[in-house]
Design an enzyme around this catalytic site. Structure first.
Site, PDB file in Angstrom:
ATOM      1  N   GLU A  14       0.846  -1.207   0.000  1.00  0.00           N
ATOM      2  CA  GLU A  14       0.000   0.000   0.000  1.00  0.00           C
ATOM      3  C   GLU A  14       0.878   1.252   0.000  1.00  0.00           C
ATOM      4  OE1 GLU A  14      -2.798   1.235  -0.375  1.00  0.00           O
ATOM      5  OE2 GLU A  14      -4.370  -0.244  -0.019  1.00  0.00           O
ATOM      6  N   ARG A 101      -7.815   1.408  13.042  1.00  0.00           N
ATOM      7  CA  ARG A 101      -6.458   1.846  12.750  1.00  0.00           C
ATOM      8  C   ARG A 101      -6.510   2.798  11.558  1.00  0.00           C
ATOM      9  NH1 ARG A 101      -4.767  -0.318   8.028  1.00  0.00           N
ATOM     10  NH2 ARG A 101      -5.530  -2.386   7.427  1.00  0.00           N
ATOM     11  N   ASN A 103      -5.546   3.946   7.756  1.00  0.00           N
ATOM     12  CA  ASN A 103      -5.447   3.233   6.485  1.00  0.00           C
ATOM     13  C   ASN A 103      -4.892   4.186   5.429  1.00  0.00           C
ATOM     14  OD1 ASN A 103      -5.896   0.646   5.208  1.00  0.00           O
ATOM     15  ND2 ASN A 103      -7.563   1.571   4.067  1.00  0.00           N
ATOM     16  N   ASN A 156     -10.447   4.836   1.854  1.00  0.00           N
ATOM     17  CA  ASN A 156      -9.529   4.545   0.751  1.00  0.00           C
ATOM     18  C   ASN A 156      -9.686   5.612  -0.329  1.00  0.00           C
ATOM     19  OD1 ASN A 156      -7.600   2.387   0.637  1.00  0.00           O
ATOM     20  ND2 ASN A 156      -9.282   0.944   0.953  1.00  0.00           N
ATOM     21  N   ASP A 219     -10.143   0.757  -4.102  1.00  0.00           N
ATOM     22  CA  ASP A 219      -9.110   0.772  -3.071  1.00  0.00           C
ATOM     23  C   ASP A 219      -8.337   2.085  -3.222  1.00  0.00           C
ATOM     24  OD1 ASP A 219      -6.930   0.069  -1.284  1.00  0.00           O
ATOM     25  OD2 ASP A 219      -7.464  -2.019  -1.562  1.00  0.00           O
TER      26      ASP A 219
END
Length: 312
Positions: A14, A101, A103, A156, A219
């Site tokens: 990522e 958390r 991202n 995202n 994403d």
């Protein structure tokens, strides 16, 4: 057309970016709890990949103008002044770190760091998008996180239009990319709207389903110099290039079922890099698509935008 970077294998890659000063690609392995970067000319025999192990999952990162990195970890935003250096917390977040958390995220052109969160239980849309402005003279230290948007499950697809007038943000499980009018100088969002709604995954779908079609879910994303939004379609084995009004102008197959995030790099910003995932994927899929989990790249005609540096 696509080439995998040697030794780039991750569980779930990522947050890639091209560092122009170092002529290097950086990216993260979220479940692998690591930062990675290339050393040397990519694709040559002398090229290597360095890995920096972390104590918890990194969600996203950006290079800092004064050197080093800013990294979003599970419980807050951290600053490292050099590769492998001490991670110093510069902003904390008010969420339950047992199930939440950070991202996806990146910096905007003015040097503010943005990061969205994820509800790992995926039982409600309580994740949010935050912005950290640590520029000198912009407020008290330590800098505070400002919540800019909310009501998603998995943040995202964050990207900014080249004219700094539109902000894009996706909720992956909802199969939706949203857009806002953005006043970059004032850092205000208005006129929220659905930029693109994708079809949900059909019940019973698998990558080998001959009768069921699935484009994937949005994403990570980036924007090219023409203002087109490039989004990785997780489980869709493709990138989509969307025009500023949301229509698809190109669908680019990727040699991995689960692409996670694109970025542009190289000296001319015409190399498209894409991180991918292999964590939790069936063995038959990995055998069929061995590039899964690696960083793949290809040359494109339209350049991207240079990475935005964190200003502190």
């Amino acid at each position: 057309m696509w080439t995998s970077i040697d030794n780039s294998l991750c569980e779930l890659g990522e947050s890639p970016f091209w560092h122009p000063r170092e002529r290097a690609l950086y990216w993260l392995d979220i479940p692998g709890r690591a930062v990675l970067r290339t050393r040397g000319e990519i694709g040559t025999p002398s090229a290597t990949v360095e890995r920096w192990a972390l104590s918890t999952e990194p969600g996203c990162m950006a290079p800092a103008r004064s050197g080093g990195l800013v990294i979003a970890l599970r419980d807050g935003i951290y600053r490292a002044r050099e590769w492998g250096g001490e991670l110093v917390a510069i902003a904390r977040v008010e969420h339950d770190v047992r199930t939440m958390r950070f991202n996806d995220g990146k910096c905007d052109a003015l040097g503010r760091f943005w990061s969205g969160s994820i509800n790992e239980a995926k039982d409600r849309a309580n994740a949010a998008l935050y912005c950290l402005d640590a520029r000198p003279g912009r407020g008290a230290a330590p800098a505070a996180l400002a919540q800019m948007a909310n009501q998603v499950t998995t943040a995202n697809g964050l990207a900014f239009s080249p004219d700094a007038r539109t902000l894009y943000w996706a909720d992956t499980p909802a199969h939706q990319v949203r857009a806002w009018d953005w006043d970059a100088e004032a850092n205000t969002l208005s006129q929220p709207r659905v930029f693109r709604q994708f079809d949900a995954k059909p019940e019973g779908w698998t990558p080998d389903s001959p009768m069921l079609r699935y484009a994937g879910r949005p994403d990570g994303a980036t924007v090219d110099a023409q203002g087109h939004y490039w989004v990785a379609m997780f489980e869709g084995a493709q990138l989509l290039r969307l025009a500023p009004l949301g229509e698809t102008v190109a669908a680019v197959p990727v040699p991995a079922q689960c692409p996670t995030m694109p970025c542009f790099g190289g000296d001319d910003l015409k190399t498209l890099f894409v991180t991918t995932a292999r964590k939790g994927r069936p063995a038959a899929e990995i055998e069929r698509l061995p590039a899964s989990g690696t960083v793949v790249s290809m040359r494109v005609d339209t350049p991207g935008l240079p990475v935005a540096f964190f200003e502190d």
